[in-house]
Design a protein around this motif. Structure first.
Motif, PDB file in Angstrom:
ATOM      1  N   GLU A 105       0.830  -1.206   0.000  1.00 53.68           N
ATOM      2  CA  GLU A 105       0.000   0.000   0.000  1.00 53.68           C
ATOM      3  C   GLU A 105       0.866   1.258   0.000  1.00 53.68           C
ATOM      4  OE1 GLU A 105      -3.323   0.326  -0.332  1.00 53.68           O
ATOM      5  OE2 GLU A 105      -3.347  -1.824  -0.679  1.00 53.68           O
ATOM      6  N   ALA A 106       1.942   1.254   0.758  1.00 57.07           N
ATOM      7  CA  ALA A 106       2.837   2.411   0.790  1.00 57.07           C
ATOM      8  C   ALA A 106       3.474   2.627  -0.581  1.00 57.07           C
ATOM      9  CB  ALA A 106       3.913   2.222   1.854  1.00 57.07           C
ATOM     10  N   GLN A 107       3.874   1.528  -1.227  1.00 58.17           N
ATOM     11  CA  GLN A 107       4.487   1.626  -2.551  1.00 58.17           C
ATOM     12  C   GLN A 107       3.489   2.200  -3.554  1.00 58.17           C
ATOM     13  OE1 GLN A 107       7.669   1.136  -3.336  1.00 58.17           O
ATOM     14  NE2 GLN A 107       7.234   1.845  -5.383  1.00 58.17           N
ATOM     15  N   LYS A 108       2.237   1.732  -3.479  1.00 53.48           N
ATOM     16  CA  LYS A 108       1.204   2.259  -4.375  1.00 53.48           C
ATOM     17  C   LYS A 108       1.002   3.756  -4.133  1.00 53.48           C
ATOM     18  CE  LYS A 108      -1.437  -2.027  -4.704  1.00 53.48           C
ATOM     19  NZ  LYS A 108      -2.684  -2.680  -4.289  1.00 53.48           N
TER      20      LYS A 108
ATOM     21  N   ARG B 227       1.645   9.202  -5.928  1.00 57.22           N
ATOM     22  CA  ARG B 227       2.037  10.563  -5.543  1.00 57.22           C
ATOM     23  C   ARG B 227       3.051  11.143  -6.516  1.00 57.22           C
ATOM     24  NH1 ARG B 227       6.106  11.883  -1.488  1.00 57.22           N
ATOM     25  NH2 ARG B 227       5.922  14.085  -1.080  1.00 57.22           N
ATOM     26  N   ASN B 228       3.876  10.308  -7.082  1.00 55.35           N
ATOM     27  CA  ASN B 228       4.942  10.778  -7.947  1.00 55.35           C
ATOM     28  C   ASN B 228       4.575  10.733  -9.438  1.00 55.35           C
ATOM     29  OD1 ASN B 228       6.731  11.340  -5.868  1.00 55.35           O
ATOM     30  ND2 ASN B 228       7.387   9.209  -5.747  1.00 55.35           N
TER      31      ASN B 228
END
Length: 143
Positions: free
Chosen positions: A119-122, A127-128
């Motif tokens: 989830e953090a990677q997604k 975001r980027n």
């Protein structure tokens, strides 16, 4: 001790709960070990009595009484050994159950960590993206 579960906290399980459970388990193991030692001592005493009675039997003193005492001693020794084996088998069974439960808890925690990382990677990928004007925005990179 049959169905223990630990409350999850931010960095793993509740340390006090785990420590208390380990203390209980250690106590149970210590009691089992002490019972085993006491059983061994009883067995050794019976074997000494057996040897003494065997010597008396060879001399021929009260051979009938000696035979009965020997049979009773052998039966008692066999009962003690069987009890010790049951205690040890129960301890191994409990140990295996605890280890399996800990393995399952570890796997569940690991799955949750992997999900959170995904989830953090997604989130960081989203975001980027170019649409949000993050650091990967082509116009910012080109200038």
């Amino acid at each position: 001790m049959n169905e223990i579960s630990f409350a999850e906290q931010k960095n793993g399980y509740d340390k006090d709960q785990v420590d208390n459970y380990i203390l209980k388990l250690t106590g149970a193991y210590q009691r089992t070990y002490e019972e085993y030692i006491a059983t061994c001592e009883k067995y050794n005493t019976l074997m000494e009595d057996f040897k003494q009675l065997e010597e008396e039997k060879q001399i021929g003193i009260n051979s009938n009484v000696v035979s009965k005492v020997l049979m009773d001693s052998e039966k008692l020794a066999q009962d003690i050994v069987e009890t010790a084996y049951k205690i040890i088998a129960n301890a191994y069974t409990e140990e295996a159950r605890i280890v399996e439960k800990a393995r399952r808890n570890f796997e569940q925690a690991n799955e949750k960590i992997e999900q959170a990382m995904s989830e953090a990677q997604k989130f960081f990928t989203f975001r980027n993206t170019k649409e949000l004007g993050g650091p990967l925005n082509e116009m910012q990179i080109a200038t």
